[in-house]
Design a protein around this motif. Structure first.
Motif, PDB file in Angstrom:
ATOM      1  N   ILE A 236      33.258  42.029  42.741  1.00 23.16           N
ATOM      2  CA  ILE A 236      34.301  41.914  41.721  1.00 23.16           C
ATOM      3  C   ILE A 236      35.581  41.314  42.297  1.00 23.16           C
ATOM      4  O   ILE A 236      36.248  40.495  41.667  1.00 23.16           O
ATOM      5  CB  ILE A 236      34.608  43.291  41.098  1.00 23.16           C
ATOM      6  CG1 ILE A 236      33.380  43.848  40.379  1.00 23.16           C
ATOM      7  CG2 ILE A 236      35.792  43.210  40.132  1.00 23.16           C
ATOM      8  CD1 ILE A 236      33.019  43.161  39.107  1.00 23.16           C
ATOM      9  N   LYS A 237      35.923  41.714  43.523  1.00 21.56           N
ATOM     10  CA  LYS A 237      37.188  41.282  44.125  1.00 21.56           C
ATOM     11  C   LYS A 237      37.255  39.770  44.330  1.00 21.56           C
ATOM     12  O   LYS A 237      38.345  39.226  44.533  1.00 21.56           O
ATOM     13  CB  LYS A 237      37.398  41.984  45.461  1.00 21.56           C
ATOM     14  CG  LYS A 237      36.310  41.737  46.500  1.00 21.56           C
ATOM     15  CD  LYS A 237      36.557  42.506  47.787  1.00 21.56           C
ATOM     16  CE  LYS A 237      35.422  42.354  48.784  1.00 21.56           C
ATOM     17  NZ  LYS A 237      35.071  40.959  49.085  1.00 21.56           N
ATOM     18  N   ASN A 238      36.129  39.081  44.279  1.00 19.22           N
ATOM     19  CA  ASN A 238      36.139  37.623  44.425  1.00 19.22           C
ATOM     20  C   ASN A 238      36.498  36.905  43.126  1.00 19.22           C
ATOM     21  O   ASN A 238      36.774  35.698  43.141  1.00 19.22           O
ATOM     22  CB  ASN A 238      34.778  37.115  44.895  1.00 19.22           C
ATOM     23  CG  ASN A 238      34.502  37.438  46.350  1.00 19.22           C
ATOM     24  OD1 ASN A 238      35.378  37.940  47.055  1.00 19.22           O
ATOM     25  ND2 ASN A 238      33.296  37.172  46.805  1.00 19.22           N
ATOM     26  N   PHE A 239      36.483  37.644  42.025  1.00 21.11           N
ATOM     27  CA  PHE A 239      36.738  37.045  40.722  1.00 21.11           C
ATOM     28  C   PHE A 239      38.126  37.411  40.210  1.00 21.11           C
ATOM     29  O   PHE A 239      38.620  38.513  40.448  1.00 21.11           O
ATOM     30  CB  PHE A 239      35.709  37.528  39.696  1.00 21.11           C
ATOM     31  CG  PHE A 239      34.288  37.140  40.005  1.00 21.11           C
ATOM     32  CD1 PHE A 239      33.784  35.924  39.572  1.00 21.11           C
ATOM     33  CD2 PHE A 239      33.457  37.989  40.719  1.00 21.11           C
ATOM     34  CE1 PHE A 239      32.475  35.562  39.851  1.00 21.11           C
ATOM     35  CE2 PHE A 239      32.146  37.640  41.003  1.00 21.11           C
ATOM     36  CZ  PHE A 239      31.653  36.418  40.570  1.00 21.11           C
ATOM     37  N   SER A 240      38.719  36.490  39.476  1.00 20.63           N
ATOM     38  CA  SER A 240      39.939  36.809  38.740  1.00 20.63           C
ATOM     39  C   SER A 240      39.577  37.439  37.402  1.00 20.63           C
ATOM     40  O   SER A 240      40.316  38.273  36.885  1.00 20.63           O
ATOM     41  CB  SER A 240      40.761  35.542  38.516  1.00 20.63           C
ATOM     42  OG  SER A 240      41.148  34.974  39.743  1.00 20.63           O
ATOM     43  N   LEU A 241      38.419  37.032  36.861  1.00 22.20           N
ATOM     44  CA  LEU A 241      37.995  37.530  35.546  1.00 22.20           C
ATOM     45  C   LEU A 241      36.496  37.332  35.403  1.00 22.20           C
ATOM     46  O   LEU A 241      35.965  36.288  35.788  1.00 22.20           O
ATOM     47  CB  LEU A 241      38.744  36.777  34.445  1.00 22.20           C
ATOM     48  CG  LEU A 241      38.527  37.164  32.985  1.00 22.20           C
ATOM     49  CD1 LEU A 241      39.769  36.790  32.170  1.00 22.20           C
ATOM     50  CD2 LEU A 241      37.308  36.493  32.362  1.00 22.20           C
ATOM     51  N   ILE A 242      35.827  38.322  34.864  1.00 21.35           N
ATOM     52  CA  ILE A 242      34.446  38.154  34.419  1.00 21.35           C
ATOM     53  C   ILE A 242      34.345  38.698  33.001  1.00 21.35           C
ATOM     54  O   ILE A 242      35.134  39.546  32.591  1.00 21.35           O
ATOM     55  CB  ILE A 242      33.412  38.858  35.336  1.00 21.35           C
ATOM     56  CG1 ILE A 242      33.580  40.379  35.265  1.00 21.35           C
ATOM     57  CG2 ILE A 242      33.520  38.374  36.763  1.00 21.35           C
ATOM     58  CD1 ILE A 242      32.462  41.135  35.987  1.00 21.35           C
TER      59      ILE A 242
END
Length: 308
Positions: A236-242
């Motif tokens: 999750i920490k690699n994404f700004s938004l999912i």
């Protein structure tokens, strides 16, 4: 006639749900927790609805290992609605951040404000010269997302960083090598669909080229995970938004989940005034698609389907 237990279902649309879950849902639809009313009949403003929203957020945060600096939102409109929402919201964030940088760079002195005409002129120049949103087109869903972005803000601001059809005789089916992707410099976002159901394409891992690099401006990565959420662990920490629709692995159609980094929400960043966006030619999104509004109202700004 076949029984439910006799069926193995691999449909690309709504998923086969566990029978005991459906039985419990059917009972709740008639009489939820002995209240005498079905769950779909209770007010979305009630304590019951609030408890369901909060409990679901806690469960998702636990199962997906969502860090504390992210917010979970429940929205409507499905994944296709998010094709529009991400453009409205993240382009607005880009404009606000560029606005603050321009004000800082002009440095007119303490207590002095930048004249609106000057600010608008600088922002228009920045938009024309710098604004890009990148799309990795690897299947029909990411293609639709890119097409919607071009429709909303103009194709000149949309960069198709890779198009899988160009390496596969005009058809989808493979993901181009990362070394061939033509990413923009500091785009407002980089978008991809993690699992293209129609075309049978899934990213095996988070793209190496998009991983945070420790620099001030890390990649702003957005992913559609409607088809494979909760099927494997994701960073999750690699994404700004999912975002993902509930109808695959969570429940029935009607709810779309957005997990967004809090740095894209107030108070970390404000939404530009609608009047400013109009002057800049940037579209103002519907209020029900504004992440700020949904977050501020704990996903209960409008009538939410709590029967999930």
């Amino acid at each position: 006639m076949p029984e439910r237990e006799d069926i193995t279902y691999f449909g690309a649309g709504p998923a086969l749900l566990p029978t005991d879950v459906l039985i419990g849902a059917a009972e709740a639809l008639v009489n939820f927790n002995e209240t005498g009313l079905g769950l779909a009949e209770h007010s979305h403003r009630s304590a019951i609805a609030t408890n369901i929203v909060n409990t679901t957020k806690e469960d998702l945060a636990k199962y997906l290992d969502v860090p504390d600096d992210y917010e979970i939102l429940f929205m409507q409109g499905g994944g296709s609605g998010e094709f529009s929402a991400i453009v409205y919201n993240l382009v607005a964030v880009w404009v606000e951040r560029r606005k603050q940088k321009i004000i800082k760079d002009l440095a007119l002195g303490e207590g002095m404000e930048v004249p609106e005409g000057v600010l608008v002129a600088h922002l228009r120049m920045a938009i024309d010269e710098e604004l890009k949103i990148d799309y990795l087109v690897t299947g029909s869903w990411s293609l639709k997302a890119a097409q919607e972005a071009a429709r909303l803000i103009g194709p000149e601001f949309v960069n198709v960083a890779t198009d899988a059809r160009k390496i596969n005789d005009g058809k989808f089916g493979r993901i181009p090598e990362e070394s061939t992707w033509k990413l923009s410099k500091n785009p407002a976002m980089i978008y991809y669909c993690d699992n293209e159901t129609v075309d049978g394409v899934e990213f095996p891992d988070f793209p190496e080229i998009l991983k945070p690099n420790g620099e001030d401006e890390e990649p702003i990565v957005v992913a559609d995970m409607s088809s494979n959420i909760l099927s494997r662990r994701i960073p999750i920490k690699n994404f700004s938004l999912i975002f993902f629709g509930a109808q695959k692995n969570l429940g029935s159609t009607g709810i779309t989940v957005v997990i967004i980094k809090k740095s894209f929400l107030p108070p970390a960043v404000s939404t530009p005034a609608p009047s400013l966006l109009r002057k800049l030619g940037i579209p103002n999104g519907p209020v029900v698609l504004q992440y700020e509004t949904i977050a501020k109202n704990n996903s209960l700004y409008n009538t939410l389907s709590i029967f999930e």
